[in-house]
Design a protein around this motif. Structure first.
Motif, mmCIF file in Angstrom:
data_model
loop_
_atom_site.group_PDB
_atom_site.id
_atom_site.type_symbol
_atom_site.label_atom_id
_atom_site.label_comp_id
_atom_site.label_asym_id
_atom_site.label_seq_id
_atom_site.Cartn_x
_atom_site.Cartn_y
_atom_site.Cartn_z
ATOM 1 N N ASP A 120 0.803 -1.216 0.000
ATOM 2 C CA ASP A 120 0.000 0.000 0.000
ATOM 3 C C ASP A 120 0.844 1.277 0.000
ATOM 4 O OD1 ASP A 120 0.943 0.269 2.621
ATOM 5 O OD2 ASP A 120 -0.939 -0.337 3.553
ATOM 6 N N SER A 122 2.386 2.757 2.333
ATOM 7 C CA SER A 122 2.137 3.612 3.484
ATOM 8 C C SER A 122 3.400 4.039 4.212
ATOM 9 C CB SER A 122 1.196 2.908 4.471
ATOM 10 O OG SER A 122 1.739 1.668 4.896
ATOM 11 N N PHE A 123 4.499 3.294 4.020
ATOM 12 C CA PHE A 123 5.764 3.670 4.633
ATOM 13 C C PHE A 123 6.876 2.856 4.002
ATOM 14 C CE2 PHE A 123 8.779 4.324 8.221
ATOM 15 C CZ PHE A 123 8.678 5.706 8.306
ATOM 16 N N ARG A 126 6.960 -1.722 6.860
ATOM 17 C CA ARG A 126 6.054 -2.043 7.953
ATOM 18 C C ARG A 126 6.521 -3.367 8.554
ATOM 19 N NH1 ARG A 126 1.693 1.825 7.672
ATOM 20 N NH2 ARG A 126 1.242 1.018 9.752
ATOM 21 N N LYS A 150 5.729 1.744 12.223
ATOM 22 C CA LYS A 150 6.353 2.071 10.941
ATOM 23 C C LYS A 150 7.864 2.118 11.119
ATOM 24 C CE LYS A 150 2.496 5.060 9.501
ATOM 25 N NZ LYS A 150 2.130 6.437 9.065
#
Length: 445
Positions: A120, A122-123, A126, A150
């Protein structure tokens, strides 16, 4: 990626690998997290590979995870691949970013934590988790990463009261958070670990000793590079007090470590890249570590000997000597796996290897891996010192050259029990400066 084509990635099918430094040579391993479960020693490392020519890959190319366990006194068993990057339920495919993992046991369940690039986006990384009833898997992987976390390099601490803490992160800041009882969720917001020195940090590994919490980490000094440092606290959440370095920078490469107590001795696990000659293809190592009376840690110097105490069936890598005279060591050549050898052996020269466990005396012979470019001479195996009891004798013959290797076996002349130092003594004509090259010995029953 043409710059990688000069690298030779040595890999062959191997279940058992050798125990002196580096610990394994059939594959490249880094970031070794060691754990002792039920009095048995395990390592959970990451895995470096050479990028495919022309392919897209990061500076570190790391596709999967293996698990190793210590068998006998110095033999590491490879339990094979337990997780591939493309098997991560929430992970980005073909990202080659499977960095340093950890594994911890709570109750009758083993929890394996690992970082990976998320699909995704997001970072950067993960952290996911898997569970098993065995320290070597198979693991059941959670469908999603741990919410609220994260970063990289998960390091786990299970306190005496049953509470578990997750340390993670890379950069100027490191974070810690308590886990819920299910070990898959966090109890609140992560907090910054206070009291650590400035500059880049990663490789969290916490442990508790004599009621004190030790937080150990990889620390990059601008003028030195990667070192292993540590700090202490009376709380798992800190703040911590920086105490100094456990290991200096070696070879201008990265370092990442773990620390365990095994059979009454403390051991520092870490990595180096001397086998490949390239800092992105690393090999895990181990050396003993000591505490001073005040609880501070003595600085550890890397050795080739490492932590091994070979026994019957183990490989004794004789070049990891404790003492040497009229002989040298060099990188092995010819048809041998990567490693080192004893070479430039002269008349009455010897190499001594301490603490070999003959056990109850079941060994009947000794196998030796050697090469020889001449026909005169022999080498002997003696106990304890160069003039000690002769237990085996190997007459030399021409193997085809100094880089052409053979295995020869000699009977043990009488029963040997218990732990002894062994000494290999080389004999030939006086003035000879190359009698034989020697790689390893194995006690055989």
């Amino acid at each position: 990626m043409k710059k990688y084509t000069f690298l030779f990635y040595f890999c062959f099918i191997c279940i058992y690998t050798f125990g002196q430094n580096p610990l394994v040579t059939h594959m490249y391993t880094a970031d070794p997290t060691a754990r002792v479960f039920d009095d048995k020693l395990y390592i959970y490392p990451s895995h470096d590979i050479v990028p495919k020519p022309g392919g897209k890959a990061p500076k570190f190319c790391m596709p999967d995870y293996h698990i190793f366990s210590l068998e006998n006194g110095s033999t590491w068993k490879d339990h094979g691949r337990i997780l591939d990057q493309n098997e991560v339920p929430w992970g980005k495919k073909d990202a080659y970013g499977m960095w340093a993992p950890d594994c911890i046991k709570k109750g009758d369940t083993y929890y394996y934590y690992y970082p990976a690039p998320p699909e995704d986006g997001s970072f950067f990384r993960r952290i996911g988790v898997g569970t098993s009833k065995s320290p070597t898997g198979p693991f059941k992987w959670e469908e999603n990463y741990i919410a609220g976390v994260k970063g990289i390099d998960p390091g786990l601490l299970l306190d005496d009261n049953g509470k578990a803490y997750l340390y993670y992160g890379g950069g100027d800041d490191i974070y810690v958070v308590q886990l819920k009882d299910n070990m898959k969720e966090i109890t609140g917001k992560p907090i910054k670990v206070e009291g650590l020195p400035s500059s880049y940090k990663e490789g969290s590994f916490p442990f508790k000793h004599n009621g004190v919490y030790y937080y150990t980490f990889a620390h990059v000094f601008p003028e030195e590079g990667y070192t292993i440092g540590y700090a202490t606290s009376d709380s798992p959440l800190g703040p911590f007090t920086y105490k100094g370095k456990i290991m200096d920078n070696i070879g201008n490469g990265t370092n990442h470590h773990s620390i365990v107590k095994y059979k009454g001795k403390w051991i520092l696990f870490y990595h180096w890249w001397e086998i490949s000659g390239y800092s992105r293809l690393r090999s895990m190592r181990a050396d003993y570590m000591e505490f001073k009376e005040d609880g501070t840690i003595k600085k550890v110097k890397p050795t080739l000997r490492g932590i091994a105490k070979p026994t019957v069936g183990d490989t004794i890598q004789i070049d990891r000597y404790n003492e040497i005279r009229e002989a040298k060591t060099a990188f092995v050549g010819g048809n041998e796996p990567k490693g080192w050898m004893v070479c430039d052996t002269r008349m009455m020269g010897y190499v001594k290897f301490n603490d070999v466990d003959f056990g109850k005396g079941t060994a009947k012979s000794i196998a030796a891996r050697f090469s020889c470019g001449q026909r005169n001479g022999s080498f002997e195996v003696r106990l304890d010192n160069p003039k000690g009891k002769l237990i085996a004798d190997f007459p030399l013959h021409f193997t085809g050259g100094w880089n052409t290797w053979e295995t020869m076996e000699a009977k043990i002349k009488e029963k040997v029990t218990g732990v002894h130092n062994i000494v290999v003594v080389f004999k030939s004509l006086w003035g000879a400066d190359k009698i034989a090259n020697l790689n390893w010995l194995i006690l055989k029953d």
